[in-house]
Design a protein around this motif. Structure first.
Motif, mmCIF file in Angstrom:
data_model
loop_
_atom_site.group_PDB
_atom_site.id
_atom_site.type_symbol
_atom_site.label_atom_id
_atom_site.label_comp_id
_atom_site.label_asym_id
_atom_site.label_seq_id
_atom_site.Cartn_x
_atom_site.Cartn_y
_atom_site.Cartn_z
ATOM 1 N N GLU A 1 0.829 -1.204 0.000
ATOM 2 C CA GLU A 1 0.000 0.000 0.000
ATOM 3 C C GLU A 1 0.864 1.255 0.000
ATOM 4 O O GLU A 1 0.515 2.265 -0.612
ATOM 5 N N GLU A 2 2.013 1.161 0.685
ATOM 6 C CA GLU A 2 2.933 2.304 0.702
ATOM 7 C C GLU A 2 3.468 2.593 -0.705
ATOM 8 O O GLU A 2 3.549 3.752 -1.129
ATOM 9 N N ILE A 3 3.801 1.525 -1.440
ATOM 10 C CA ILE A 3 4.293 1.691 -2.813
ATOM 11 C C ILE A 3 3.212 2.299 -3.698
ATOM 12 O O ILE A 3 3.451 3.226 -4.468
ATOM 13 N N GLU A 4 1.990 1.760 -3.561
ATOM 14 C CA GLU A 4 0.876 2.294 -4.349
ATOM 15 C C GLU A 4 0.635 3.766 -4.022
ATOM 16 O O GLU A 4 0.341 4.572 -4.904
ATOM 17 N N GLU A 5 0.768 4.104 -2.739
ATOM 18 C CA GLU A 5 0.585 5.488 -2.318
ATOM 19 C C GLU A 5 1.623 6.402 -2.967
ATOM 20 O O GLU A 5 1.321 7.478 -3.468
ATOM 21 N N ARG A 6 2.869 5.919 -2.979
ATOM 22 C CA ARG A 6 3.938 6.725 -3.571
ATOM 23 C C ARG A 6 3.738 6.882 -5.076
ATOM 24 O O ARG A 6 4.021 7.942 -5.641
ATOM 25 N N ILE A 7 3.265 5.824 -5.719
ATOM 26 C CA ILE A 7 3.015 5.910 -7.165
ATOM 27 C C ILE A 7 1.924 6.927 -7.455
ATOM 28 O O ILE A 7 2.019 7.735 -8.376
ATOM 29 N N ARG A 8 0.848 6.900 -6.638
ATOM 30 C CA ARG A 8 -0.239 7.865 -6.822
ATOM 31 C C ARG A 8 0.250 9.294 -6.603
ATOM 32 O O ARG A 8 -0.093 10.214 -7.342
ATOM 33 N N LEU A 9 1.069 9.482 -5.571
ATOM 34 C CA LEU A 9 1.605 10.818 -5.310
ATOM 35 C C LEU A 9 2.524 11.276 -6.434
ATOM 36 O O LEU A 9 2.535 12.435 -6.820
ATOM 37 N N LYS A 10 3.277 10.334 -6.962
ATOM 38 C CA LYS A 10 4.178 10.660 -8.067
ATOM 39 C C LYS A 10 3.396 11.132 -9.282
ATOM 40 O O LYS A 10 3.784 12.059 -9.986
ATOM 41 N N ALA A 11 2.268 10.473 -9.531
ATOM 42 C CA ALA A 11 1.454 10.812 -10.695
ATOM 43 C C ALA A 11 0.586 12.033 -10.461
ATOM 44 O O ALA A 11 -0.008 12.569 -11.387
ATOM 45 N N GLY A 12 0.480 12.459 -9.221
ATOM 46 C CA GLY A 12 -0.342 13.620 -8.932
ATOM 47 C C GLY A 12 -1.821 13.310 -8.866
ATOM 48 O O GLY A 12 -2.660 14.200 -8.952
ATOM 49 N N ASN A 13 -2.166 12.027 -8.724
ATOM 50 C CA ASN A 13 -3.575 11.643 -8.634
ATOM 51 C C ASN A 13 -4.041 11.651 -7.186
ATOM 52 O O ASN A 13 -3.264 11.434 -6.261
ATOM 53 N N LYS A 14 -5.292 11.867 -7.009
ATOM 54 C CA LYS A 14 -5.854 11.900 -5.667
ATOM 55 C C LYS A 14 -5.874 10.496 -5.080
ATOM 56 O O LYS A 14 -6.265 9.548 -5.756
ATOM 57 N N PRO A 15 -5.429 10.294 -3.814
ATOM 58 C CA PRO A 15 -5.440 8.965 -3.208
ATOM 59 C C PRO A 15 -6.826 8.342 -3.249
ATOM 60 O O PRO A 15 -7.840 9.030 -3.082
ATOM 61 N N VAL A 16 -6.864 7.038 -3.454
ATOM 62 C CA VAL A 16 -8.142 6.330 -3.563
ATOM 63 C C VAL A 16 -8.927 6.414 -2.266
ATOM 64 O O VAL A 16 -10.141 6.521 -2.262
ATOM 65 N N ARG A 17 -8.204 6.383 -1.117
ATOM 66 C CA ARG A 17 -8.902 6.426 0.178
ATOM 67 C C ARG A 17 -9.692 7.716 0.324
ATOM 68 O O ARG A 17 -10.803 7.737 0.827
ATOM 69 N N ASP A 18 -9.090 8.830 -0.124
ATOM 70 C CA ASP A 18 -9.788 10.109 -0.020
ATOM 71 C C ASP A 18 -11.015 10.131 -0.917
ATOM 72 O O ASP A 18 -12.050 10.686 -0.578
ATOM 73 N N GLN A 19 -10.895 9.515 -2.082
ATOM 74 C CA GLN A 19 -12.022 9.463 -3.001
ATOM 75 C C GLN A 19 -13.180 8.682 -2.387
ATOM 76 O O GLN A 19 -14.327 9.079 -2.481
ATOM 77 N N LYS A 20 -12.850 7.585 -1.721
ATOM 78 C CA LYS A 20 -13.900 6.769 -1.126
ATOM 79 C C LYS A 20 -14.607 7.516 0.004
ATOM 80 O O LYS A 20 -15.811 7.367 0.215
ATOM 81 N N GLN A 21 -13.814 8.322 0.748
ATOM 82 C CA GLN A 21 -14.406 9.042 1.870
ATOM 83 C C GLN A 21 -15.392 10.110 1.400
ATOM 84 O O GLN A 21 -16.362 10.414 2.072
ATOM 85 N N THR A 22 -15.139 10.691 0.223
ATOM 86 C CA THR A 22 -16.003 11.772 -0.259
ATOM 87 C C THR A 22 -17.225 11.238 -0.997
ATOM 88 O O THR A 22 -18.184 11.964 -1.209
ATOM 89 N N GLU A 23 -17.176 9.963 -1.401
ATOM 90 C CA GLU A 23 -18.313 9.395 -2.126
ATOM 91 C C GLU A 23 -19.426 9.020 -1.158
ATOM 92 O O GLU A 23 -19.190 8.389 -0.131
#
Length: 259
Positions: A206-228
């Protein structure tokens, strides 16, 4: 020299001209170095226009080097597309014209074809396995060696970013020289995100996935789920899916497939 299907007779491969002549019903002196058969054309009706793997050559007489080019292409298409050709000439222009248009991956000049193709008389890679390239339906067009068995791992740093949030990348940061800058920048973004929204400890994947998302500038999936906000089932019931299908119709089709 060939069987009824056109395949090479293994009993004559690499044998002497005298031996092959004797098997063919005529005599040749013991010191004969080569047998030459003059042929009128290339094709199945002329078996000696095939590959022979023996000191037997087919000879064609043509009118000029251009006709010679056409005849050599016929021979390649008949029995060796993409493999090897050799030209003996002192005319550089003819050598270049001959080489550029031929569907062969090895064009040898003024050398023995059999030994030159395997790199014995020139600077080709020494090998007994010669790739014919896409001409001969292969993925390799060179002499195959141990280097083709080596796995090469490549570490590639981003030099053409997809997301331009941080502005254009300075020229000084391109290539391997910007390794430290990019790693530090990535660490800073991770730390800033952690301060803004503390999260529970999670796995290294999950840490690697988090870093990849941050690298790409995409919003973390966890935050997206919280707002839905979940849609109540009663609202889904009357919702239309695709071309006007209701939830019940979708479930009915799925159940039919399950059966």
């Amino acid at each position: 020299m060939f069987d009824s299907k056109g395949g090479i007779n293994p009993d004559i491969v690499g044998k002497s001209p005298a031996f092959i002549a004797q098997k063919s019903g005529f005599a040749a002196p013991a010191d004969t170095s080569c047998l030459i058969a003059e042929l009128p054309a290339v094709g199945r009706e002329h078996p000696l226009s095939r590959e022979k793997l023996a000191p037997v050559l087919a000879m064609f007489t043509v009118d000029g080097w251009r006709e010679g080019c056409e005849r050599s292409i016929e021979m390649l298409e008949f029995g060796g597309l993409g493999h090897t050709m050799v030209i003996h000439s002192s005319d550089q222009e003819i050598i270049m014209k001959f080489a550029l248009e031929k569907p062969a991956c090895r064009i040898l000049v003024n050398t023995q074809a059999a030994l030159g193709a395997v790199g014995y008389t020139n600077e080709l890679l020494p090998s007994m396995t010669l790739g014919p390239g896409t001409f001969g339906r292969s993925i390799i067009s060179e002499n195959v060696s141990a280097k083709h068995l080596i796995n090469i791992k490549r570490l590639a740093f981003e030099t053409r970013p997809i997301n331009k949030d941080d502005g254009p990348t300075p020229k000084s940061e391109r290539g391997i020289q910007n390794t430290e800058y990019r790693i530090q920048n990535s660490e800073n973004r991770i730390q800033e995100t952690e301060k803004a929204s503390p999260k529970a400890t999670h796995s290294w994947m999950e840490e690697i996935e988090e870093r990849i998302r941050l690298k790409a500038g995409n919003k973390p999936v966890r935050d997206q789920k919280q707002t839905e906000k979940p849609i109540p089932r009663e609202e889904k019931k009357d919702a239309k899916y695709g071309t006007g299908m209701t939830l019940e119709e979708v479930e009915r089709v799925m159940n039919e497939f399950k059966k």
